[in-house]
Write an enzyme that holds these catalytic residues in place. Structure first.
Site, PDB file in Angstrom:
ATOM      1  N   GLU A   1       0.857  -1.188   0.000  1.00 40.74           N
ATOM      2  CA  GLU A   1       0.000   0.000   0.000  1.00 40.74           C
ATOM      3  C   GLU A   1       0.893   1.237   0.000  1.00 40.74           C
ATOM      4  OE1 GLU A   1      -4.108  -0.988   2.351  1.00 40.74           O
ATOM      5  OE2 GLU A   1      -2.336  -0.879   3.603  1.00 40.74           O
TER       6      GLU A   1
ATOM      7  N   ASN B   1      -6.007  -2.989   6.345  1.00 35.76           N
ATOM      8  CA  ASN B   1      -6.255  -3.177   7.779  1.00 35.76           C
ATOM      9  C   ASN B   1      -7.617  -2.651   8.211  1.00 35.76           C
ATOM     10  OD1 ASN B   1      -4.005  -4.625   8.302  1.00 35.76           O
ATOM     11  ND2 ASN B   1      -2.806  -2.926   9.101  1.00 35.76           N
TER      12      ASN B   1
END
Ligand code: 3HC
Length: 284
Positions: A153, A192
């Site tokens: 990411e 997440n």
């Protein structure tokens, strides 16, 4: 800008994985740890992972030696001075990271050097602000085990320059051969934000006695095709890490699903951190 010299701060689970990825891509890599003992442990982790890759025929013995030869393990932050890119992978603690960004921001000598964090929940904009080089700071979040997982990411903050983002996009894709996605600078980013409430829900389910750990995991492996169940994955990531991410996400959004359940607190207090400590929801 071409990135040839990489620094990694922290040689724990993620730091050692990122180090291996960097050295296997042919890059001169310096790893900084806090003590000699921790530096030795980091070297042991990288060596063990490379030996595993060699035993599976993914690399040759010569590749193993050459890869290790590209890595320097040290306790001296000043060794980062000539780096083109630094990836901070210290523990998920805001004060620790702020202190590091302040120090390393002034140690780096190249104006073009990029300073990144592998954090998954601490605001990138704050790390940039203390570094004195905010335009060259961004988040670069790898996944565990880093040598295997394809995703990275990329998180530009409000102050990251488009040039920094472009350099990291090409570094991740062309140099590391991984696949980036872009996320905004909010605790949890994309993965997440979805994964952590799921893992915490599984821990709450186990805590409430819905089913055994093995059956909760078998449910998600056999019923949903996940490579591993949520409790085994929590053990792999590290229960202290999941707890720290949950706390940061809860602080940012006040969403109860992000708040760590009491059992997770107790397990971390007891030193049951998962695979890395030899015991979590399972024994290793
Ligand atoms: N280091 C290096 N390579 C590893 C490894 C490690 N720690 N663990 C496994 N591998 C490699 C093996 O060598 C093997 O490679 P090969 O097939 O080319 O020979 C391959 O991965 C598969 O390994 P195994 O056959 O031993 O085991 P599995 O098939 O059970 O796979 C797994 C293991 C890759 C860990 C798989 O179970 C999996 O993908 N699990 C999910 C992991 C995941 O979700 N990670 C993301 C966590 S979230 C995160 O990191 C973000 C953070 O902020 C919390």
């Amino acid at each position: 800008m071409s990135i040839e010299k990489v620094g990694v701060i922290g040689g724990g689970l993620m730091g050692s994985g990122i180090t291996e990825v960097s050295a296997r891509a042919g890059l001169d890599t310096v790893v900084v740890e806090v003590t000699e003992e921790a530096a030795k442990a980091a070297e042991g982790r990288v060596r063990a992972s490379l030996e595993r890759a060699a035993s599976r025929g993914k690399i040759t013995e010569a590749d193993l030696d050459e890869t290790l030869g590209r890595i320097e393990f040290t306790t001296d932050l000043a060794a980062l001075a000539d780096r083109d890119l630094v990836v901070e992978a210290a523990s998920e603690n805001e004060d620790v990271k702020l202190e590091l960004f302040k120090k390393v921001g002034s140690i780096l000598t190249k104006d073009t050097a990029i300073l990144t964090s592998n954090t998954s929940s601490i605001p990138i904009v704050k790390l940039g602000a203390v570094s004195g080089r905010a335009t060259n700071v961004m988040g670069v979040h790898f996944f565990n085990p880093a040598p295997v997982m394809q995703l990275v990411e990329l998180i530009p903050s409000l102050t990251t320059s488009p040039e920094t983002m472009a350099s990291m996009q090409s570094f991740v894709t062309d140099t590391l051969g991984k696949q980036p996605i872009e996320a905004t600078d909010r605790a949890g980013f994309v993965v997440n934000s979805l994964l952590v409430p799921y893992l915490l829900s599984a821990i709450r389910m186990y805590e409430a006695g819905y089913a055994s750990a093995a059956d909760i995991d078998r449910g998600m492996v056999l019923g949903c095709g996940h490579p591993m169940g949520p409790l085994a994955l929590s053990d792999l990531i590290g229960l202290d890490t999941i707890r720290a991410i949950g706390i940061s996400m809860y602080e940012e959004f006040k969403e109860p699903l992000y708040s760590p359940p009491p059992l997770l607190d107790r397990m971390v207090d007891a030193g049951l951190l998962g695979k890395k400590s030899g015991h979590g929801f399972y024994a290793y």
